[in-house]
Scaffold this motif. Sequence first.
Motif, PDB file in Angstrom:
ATOM      1  N   LEU A 146      17.411  20.354  45.287  1.00  0.00           N
ATOM      2  CA  LEU A 146      18.678  20.402  44.556  1.00  0.00           C
ATOM      3  C   LEU A 146      19.847  20.410  45.529  1.00  0.00           C
ATOM      4  N   PRO A 147      21.018  19.988  45.064  1.00  0.00           N
ATOM      5  CA  PRO A 147      22.207  20.099  45.921  1.00  0.00           C
ATOM      6  C   PRO A 147      22.544  21.572  46.194  1.00  0.00           C
ATOM      7  N   LEU A 148      23.107  21.828  47.357  1.00  0.00           N
ATOM      8  CA  LEU A 148      23.430  23.200  47.727  1.00  0.00           C
ATOM      9  C   LEU A 148      24.434  23.840  46.775  1.00  0.00           C
ATOM     10  N   SER A 149      25.349  23.058  46.250  1.00  0.00           N
ATOM     11  CA  SER A 149      26.332  23.622  45.324  1.00  0.00           C
ATOM     12  C   SER A 149      25.655  24.116  44.045  1.00  0.00           C
ATOM     13  N   GLU A 150      24.613  23.439  43.625  1.00  0.00           N
ATOM     14  CA  GLU A 150      23.884  23.871  42.431  1.00  0.00           C
ATOM     15  C   GLU A 150      23.042  25.113  42.718  1.00  0.00           C
ATOM     16  N   VAL A 151      22.477  25.195  43.905  1.00  0.00           N
ATOM     17  CA  VAL A 151      21.707  26.372  44.282  1.00  0.00           C
ATOM     18  C   VAL A 151      22.624  27.587  44.343  1.00  0.00           C
ATOM     19  N   ALA A 152      23.805  27.431  44.916  1.00  0.00           N
ATOM     20  CA  ALA A 152      24.734  28.545  45.079  1.00  0.00           C
ATOM     21  C   ALA A 152      25.467  28.893  43.792  1.00  0.00           C
ATOM     22  N   SER A 153      25.354  28.071  42.766  1.00  0.00           N
ATOM     23  CA  SER A 153      26.119  28.300  41.536  1.00  0.00           C
ATOM     24  C   SER A 153      25.639  29.495  40.737  1.00  0.00           C
ATOM     25  N   GLY A 154      24.462  29.969  40.974  1.00  0.00           N
ATOM     26  CA  GLY A 154      23.922  31.079  40.208  1.00  0.00           C
ATOM     27  C   GLY A 154      23.092  30.642  39.019  1.00  0.00           C
ATOM     28  N   ARG A 155      22.900  29.371  38.891  1.00  0.00           N
ATOM     29  CA  ARG A 155      22.119  28.838  37.774  1.00  0.00           C
ATOM     30  C   ARG A 155      20.636  29.205  37.900  1.00  0.00           C
ATOM     31  N   TYR A 156      20.161  29.284  39.119  1.00  0.00           N
ATOM     32  CA  TYR A 156      18.760  29.610  39.374  1.00  0.00           C
ATOM     33  C   TYR A 156      18.688  31.040  39.889  1.00  0.00           C
ATOM     34  N   ASP A 157      18.299  31.932  39.030  1.00  0.00           N
ATOM     35  CA  ASP A 157      18.273  33.349  39.347  1.00  0.00           C
ATOM     36  C   ASP A 157      17.005  33.679  40.128  1.00  0.00           C
ATOM     37  N   PRO A 158      17.137  34.259  41.326  1.00  0.00           N
ATOM     38  CA  PRO A 158      15.930  34.579  42.101  1.00  0.00           C
ATOM     39  C   PRO A 158      15.066  35.663  41.447  1.00  0.00           C
ATOM     40  N   LYS A 159      15.627  36.416  40.513  1.00  0.00           N
ATOM     41  CA  LYS A 159      14.842  37.463  39.845  1.00  0.00           C
ATOM     42  C   LYS A 159      13.854  36.891  38.829  1.00  0.00           C
ATOM     43  N   THR A 160      14.038  35.636  38.442  1.00  0.00           N
ATOM     44  CA  THR A 160      13.120  35.011  37.481  1.00  0.00           C
ATOM     45  C   THR A 160      12.174  34.021  38.150  1.00  0.00           C
ATOM     46  N   MET A 161      12.239  33.897  39.450  1.00  0.00           N
ATOM     47  CA  MET A 161      11.414  32.939  40.190  1.00  0.00           C
ATOM     48  C   MET A 161      10.432  33.677  41.083  1.00  0.00           C
ATOM     49  N   TRP A 162       9.532  32.898  41.689  1.00  0.00           N
ATOM     50  CA  TRP A 162       8.606  33.490  42.645  1.00  0.00           C
ATOM     51  C   TRP A 162       9.409  34.095  43.773  1.00  0.00           C
ATOM     52  N   PRO A 163       9.143  35.191  44.280  1.00  0.00           N
ATOM     53  CA  PRO A 163       8.007  36.095  44.197  1.00  0.00           C
ATOM     54  C   PRO A 163       8.221  37.255  43.237  1.00  0.00           C
ATOM     55  N   ALA A 164       9.231  37.189  42.367  1.00  0.00           N
ATOM     56  CA  ALA A 164       9.551  38.332  41.509  1.00  0.00           C
ATOM     57  C   ALA A 164       8.379  38.746  40.629  1.00  0.00           C
ATOM     58  N   TYR A 165       7.599  37.792  40.165  1.00  0.00           N
ATOM     59  CA  TYR A 165       6.499  38.113  39.248  1.00  0.00           C
ATOM     60  C   TYR A 165       5.165  38.268  39.964  1.00  0.00           C
ATOM     61  N   SER A 166       5.152  38.213  41.291  1.00  0.00           N
ATOM     62  CA  SER A 166       3.906  38.396  42.033  1.00  0.00           C
ATOM     63  C   SER A 166       3.780  39.864  42.460  1.00  0.00           C
ATOM     64  N   GLY A 167       2.658  40.221  43.000  1.00  0.00           N
ATOM     65  CA  GLY A 167       2.418  41.602  43.398  1.00  0.00           C
ATOM     66  C   GLY A 167       3.302  42.076  44.533  1.00  0.00           C
ATOM     67  N   CYS A 168       3.689  41.183  45.441  1.00  0.00           N
ATOM     68  CA  CYS A 168       4.507  41.575  46.588  1.00  0.00           C
ATOM     69  C   CYS A 168       5.968  41.183  46.398  1.00  0.00           C
ATOM     70  N   GLY A 169       6.353  40.905  45.174  1.00  0.00           N
ATOM     71  CA  GLY A 169       7.702  40.411  44.899  1.00  0.00           C
ATOM     72  C   GLY A 169       8.804  41.363  45.293  1.00  0.00           C
ATOM     73  N   GLY A 170       8.629  42.641  44.996  1.00  0.00           N
ATOM     74  CA  GLY A 170       9.668  43.603  45.332  1.00  0.00           C
ATOM     75  C   GLY A 170       9.887  43.726  46.822  1.00  0.00           C
ATOM     76  N   LEU A 171       8.811  43.707  47.583  1.00  0.00           N
ATOM     77  CA  LEU A 171       8.917  43.808  49.037  1.00  0.00           C
ATOM     78  C   LEU A 171       9.617  42.580  49.620  1.00  0.00           C
TER      79      LEU A 171
END
Length: 144
Positions: free
Chosen positions: A50-75
């Motif tokens: 994706l373009p960097l402007s779209e990544v930085a826009s906040g559209r893709y929340d890191p809390k809903t992507m990997w590693p948030a739902y994996s066992g080591c996500g919090g770390l």
Amino acid sequence: MATLTRLPATTTAVRPGRWVGGYAGGLVAAVLPYALGVLLPYYVNDLHRLPLSEVASGRYDPKTMWPAYSGCGGLIDVVGLLSLAWTPLVLAGPTALGPVLVWRFRLRAPWAAVAVLLLWVACVAAVGWALGPTGAALATWRMD
């Protein structure tokens, strides 16, 4: 009559191998948390397409992507957030110390001077990348 005694010579032997190893260790200690906590989720979630402007826009929340739902996500999330401040601060030391070490080792251990020079170039490139547009976009995405 007093006798003169010879004191043992104290030398501060410079061990270039230890300096080069410490320098490389500092570089790894600065870059590894950033690579694990920021770059790995960025590439695993295919955000590099994706373009960097779209990544930085906040559209893709890191809390809903990997590693948030994996066992080591919090770390990994904590390591990623801390590395945003840790990496530039830790790289400032080797970046400032590099030219001094190259000058110090230039005659005594030329191999160490070349090794430190190469590591210094890597430090400068890492600082430039982290403080550049890509690093700023990833920091904005990660802090979202």
